[in-house]
Write a protein that holds these residues in place. Structure first.
Motif, PDB file in Angstrom:
ATOM      1  N   ALA A  38      52.043 -14.721 -33.476  1.00  7.98           N
ATOM      2  CA  ALA A  38      52.618 -16.172 -33.547  1.00  7.98           C
ATOM      3  C   ALA A  38      53.357 -16.475 -32.516  1.00  7.98           C
ATOM      4  N   SER A  39      53.675 -15.651 -31.148  1.00  6.29           N
ATOM      5  CA  SER A  39      54.413 -16.301 -30.205  1.00  6.29           C
ATOM      6  C   SER A  39      53.329 -16.935 -29.204  1.00  6.29           C
ATOM      7  N   GLY A  40      52.119 -17.183 -29.325  1.00  7.32           N
ATOM      8  CA  GLY A  40      50.843 -17.696 -28.653  1.00  7.32           C
ATOM      9  C   GLY A  40      51.112 -19.171 -28.483  1.00  7.32           C
ATOM     10  N   PHE A  41      50.475 -19.878 -27.280  1.00  8.11           N
ATOM     11  CA  PHE A  41      50.306 -21.077 -27.276  1.00  8.11           C
ATOM     12  C   PHE A  41      49.830 -21.773 -28.477  1.00  8.11           C
ATOM     13  N   VAL A  42      48.586 -21.439 -28.893  1.00 13.23           N
ATOM     14  CA  VAL A  42      47.858 -22.029 -29.899  1.00 13.23           C
ATOM     15  C   VAL A  42      48.710 -21.477 -31.133  1.00 13.23           C
ATOM     16  N   ALA A  43      49.016 -20.424 -31.343  1.00 12.39           N
ATOM     17  CA  ALA A  43      49.828 -20.034 -32.612  1.00 12.39           C
ATOM     18  C   ALA A  43      50.896 -20.815 -32.943  1.00 12.39           C
ATOM     19  N   ALA A  44      51.726 -21.244 -31.731  1.00 14.92           N
ATOM     20  CA  ALA A  44      52.969 -22.069 -32.132  1.00 14.92           C
ATOM     21  C   ALA A  44      52.748 -23.155 -32.845  1.00 14.92           C
ATOM     22  N   HIS A  45      51.548 -23.856 -32.396  1.00 16.62           N
ATOM     23  CA  HIS A  45      50.925 -25.193 -33.206  1.00 16.62           C
ATOM     24  C   HIS A  45      50.170 -24.840 -34.599  1.00 16.62           C
ATOM     25  N   VAL A  46      49.905 -23.821 -34.897  1.00 18.67           N
ATOM     26  CA  VAL A  46      49.316 -23.402 -35.956  1.00 18.67           C
ATOM     27  C   VAL A  46      50.292 -23.169 -36.896  1.00 18.67           C
ATOM     28  N   LEU A  47      51.418 -22.498 -36.494  1.00 19.37           N
ATOM     29  CA  LEU A  47      52.797 -22.312 -37.312  1.00 19.37           C
ATOM     30  C   LEU A  47      53.137 -23.693 -37.596  1.00 19.37           C
ATOM     31  N   ASN A  48      53.299 -24.662 -36.685  1.00 20.56           N
ATOM     32  CA  ASN A  48      53.625 -25.831 -37.031  1.00 20.56           C
ATOM     33  C   ASN A  48      53.143 -26.556 -37.956  1.00 20.56           C
ATOM     34  N   SER A  49      51.752 -26.659 -37.992  1.00 20.64           N
ATOM     35  CA  SER A  49      50.791 -27.224 -39.119  1.00 20.64           C
ATOM     36  C   SER A  49      51.147 -26.639 -40.301  1.00 20.64           C
ATOM     37  N   PHE A  50      51.163 -25.213 -40.474  1.00 22.61           N
ATOM     38  CA  PHE A  50      51.381 -24.810 -41.825  1.00 22.61           C
ATOM     39  C   PHE A  50      52.901 -25.036 -42.164  1.00 22.61           C
ATOM     40  N   LEU A  51      53.965 -24.880 -41.536  1.00 25.55           N
ATOM     41  CA  LEU A  51      55.266 -24.938 -41.834  1.00 25.55           C
ATOM     42  C   LEU A  51      55.635 -26.135 -42.262  1.00 25.55           C
ATOM     43  N   GLN A  52      55.119 -27.483 -41.440  1.00 31.79           N
ATOM     44  CA  GLN A  52      55.325 -28.695 -41.837  1.00 31.79           C
ATOM     45  C   GLN A  52      54.971 -29.214 -43.261  1.00 31.79           C
ATOM     46  N   ARG A  53      53.858 -28.419 -43.530  1.00 31.32           N
ATOM     47  CA  ARG A  53      53.256 -28.705 -44.966  1.00 31.32           C
ATOM     48  C   ARG A  53      54.144 -28.109 -45.915  1.00 31.32           C
ATOM     49  N   GLY A  54      55.017 -27.126 -45.797  1.00 27.08           N
ATOM     50  CA  GLY A  54      55.701 -26.445 -46.728  1.00 27.08           C
ATOM     51  C   GLY A  54      55.304 -24.932 -46.928  1.00 27.08           C
ATOM     52  N   TYR A  55      54.521 -24.432 -46.430  1.00 31.88           N
ATOM     53  CA  TYR A  55      54.113 -22.934 -46.409  1.00 31.88           C
ATOM     54  C   TYR A  55      55.257 -22.218 -46.075  1.00 31.88           C
ATOM     55  N   ASN A  56      55.374 -20.773 -46.421  1.00 33.38           N
ATOM     56  CA  ASN A  56      55.813 -19.982 -45.772  1.00 33.38           C
ATOM     57  C   ASN A  56      54.967 -19.126 -44.805  1.00 33.38           C
ATOM     58  N   VAL A  57      55.646 -18.731 -43.813  1.00 35.96           N
ATOM     59  CA  VAL A  57      54.851 -18.147 -42.607  1.00 35.96           C
ATOM     60  C   VAL A  57      55.329 -16.774 -42.361  1.00 35.96           C
ATOM     61  N   ARG A  58      54.526 -15.800 -42.345  1.00 35.45           N
ATOM     62  CA  ARG A  58      54.795 -14.328 -41.712  1.00 35.45           C
ATOM     63  C   ARG A  58      54.018 -14.164 -40.397  1.00 35.45           C
ATOM     64  N   GLY A  59      54.672 -14.050 -39.387  1.00 28.35           N
ATOM     65  CA  GLY A  59      54.033 -14.283 -38.010  1.00 28.35           C
ATOM     66  C   GLY A  59      54.325 -12.670 -37.682  1.00 28.35           C
ATOM     67  N   THR A  60      53.068 -12.262 -36.974  1.00 30.02           N
ATOM     68  CA  THR A  60      53.085 -10.879 -36.310  1.00 30.02           C
ATOM     69  C   THR A  60      53.434 -11.183 -34.687  1.00 30.02           C
ATOM     70  N   VAL A  61      54.427 -10.172 -34.393  1.00 26.51           N
ATOM     71  CA  VAL A  61      54.704 -10.161 -32.971  1.00 26.51           C
ATOM     72  C   VAL A  61      54.692  -8.764 -32.581  1.00 26.51           C
ATOM     73  N   ARG A  62      54.892  -8.417 -31.484  1.00 26.97           N
ATOM     74  CA  ARG A  62      54.769  -7.257 -30.860  1.00 26.97           C
ATOM     75  C   ARG A  62      56.354  -6.599 -30.693  1.00 26.97           C
ATOM     76  N   SER A  63      57.103  -7.314 -30.799  1.00 28.98           N
ATOM     77  CA  SER A  63      58.883  -6.772 -30.913  1.00 28.98           C
ATOM     78  C   SER A  63      59.524  -7.691 -31.534  1.00 28.98           C
TER      79      SER A  63
END
Length: 365
Positions: A38-63
């Protein structure tokens, strides 16, 4: 955000809701999507695309520290965000807890490096195992998931042995023919491209053999440019494609580089493609070439020179020099089946430069 982009986002959200209602699916606000890396360059925009539509997002991160950085960059969506710690995506069982109780999965996590000590250990195995482990975890722990979207790459389409392949047009029907043995011993670029094709093929083979409850879609962009949405605190640690543009106006590059991969995608389009593939019934078991078209570093440098603050630092091509002819790329399938429209190269690069200048101001040169 421009008025045009705001209108596009509103229309996309409305279309998404209507599609879900027609299909009898849960509305976005009642779904949780797991997004790996979830912290990556592409992932940050994937998050935005889902979040702005109203989805809840669980992101995997290393820490936990990385989770805090994602919270900072996506602060207006904190009520929709949660995290799962996955320290090593290639470890068996790494995703077992992360995939529980989610409705869908987007897998973006994969190594993007060219300079490694051991191709098999550092690139090939992590890419393939990272993909297959998350699919195994979903099948084992969450039968509710019906759709998985995986970030692949044009690297999985392009045949490097064909060079510029003048007169040819790449589409989703193409597969990089590189072998494992070639990838093990070849240069970093060959190994990276191979890691993408082997990971993508492994995903389709998993679904064919294991017959899980879910289907997959794969997203295949070429060079990905566009504004930064992830946390950046050190300009020497930019993601690869942002660094690729930054070097063209920070004074370190004196000549226009040769263009090795003459096609691009805007990262915002890549993020949008993931959510559309997730929502589209017809996208099951389909791959999508997400690209705005061809490009060259010569074109990119000319565009960057339009930004007054950096104009004098941008290399110029020799007068009268011409770019060699190269293969073409087609986004026809994504346009038709996902309803995609693509951000032009000029807008993509101008927005990238302005984004990098903001980072420069915030962290210091």
């Amino acid at each position: 955000m421009s008025a045009v982009q705001a209108a596009k986002d509103l229309a996309a959200t409305a279309t998404s809701s209507i599609t879900n209602l027609v299909n009898g699916a849960k509305l976005p606000q009642n779904q949780t999507i797991l997004i790996s890396g979830a912290s990556g360059f592409v992932a940050a925009h994937v998050l935005n695309s889902f979040l702005q539509r109203g989805y809840n997002v669980r992101g995997t991160v290393r820490s936990e520290a990385t989770a805090e950085k994602v919270k900072q960059t996506h602060s207006k969506y904190l009520k929709q965000l949660s995290f799962a710690i996955v320290k090593d995506v290639a470890v068996p069982g790494a995703f077992d807890e992360a995939v529980k109780d989610v409705d869908g999965v987007v897998h973006t996590a994969s190594p993007f490096v060219m300079d490694v000590e051991d191709n098999e250990r550092d690139l090939l195995n992590p890419a393939v195992k990272g993909t297959t482990e998350i699919l195994k975890a979903i099948k084992k722990n969450n039968p509710i998931v019906k759709r998985v979207v995986i970030t692949s790459s044009f690297a999985a389409l392009v045949d490097l042995s064909q060079g510029t392949r003048v007169g040819y047009t790449y589409t989703e029907a193409d597969w990089n023919p590189v072998t494992w043995d070639e990838a093990k011993t070849g240069p970093g670029g060959v190994a990276y491209c191979a890691s993408k094709v082997f990971a993508e093929k492994a995903a389709y083979e998993f679904v064919e053999k294991e017959k899980p409850n879910f289907t997959i879609s794969t997203i295949c962009p070429p060079m990905i440019y566009g504004p930064i949405a992830q946390s950046v605190t050190d300009l020497s640690r930019l993601n690869t494609s942002a660094a690729d543009i930054y070097r063209l106006f920070n004074g370190t590059t004196k000549e226009v580089p040769a263009t090795e991969f003459p096609a691009y995608a805007d990262v915002r389009d890549v993020g949008e493609a993931h959510v559309r593939a997730y929502e589209s019934v017809g996208a099951a078991q389909q791959r999508y070439f997400i690209t705005g078209g061809n490009m060259s570093y010569r074109e990119i440098c000319e565009i960057i020179r339009e930004v007054p603050e950096v104009k004098e630092k941008v290399p110029q091509a020799a007068p009268g020099s011409k770019e060699p002819e190269v293969y073409k790329v087609s986004n026809a399938k994504a346009t038709k089946e996902l309803g995609m429209t693509f951000i032009p190269l000029r807008q993509c690069i101008i927005d990238t430069v302005h984004s990098l200048l903001k980072v420069e101001q915030s962290v210091g040169k």
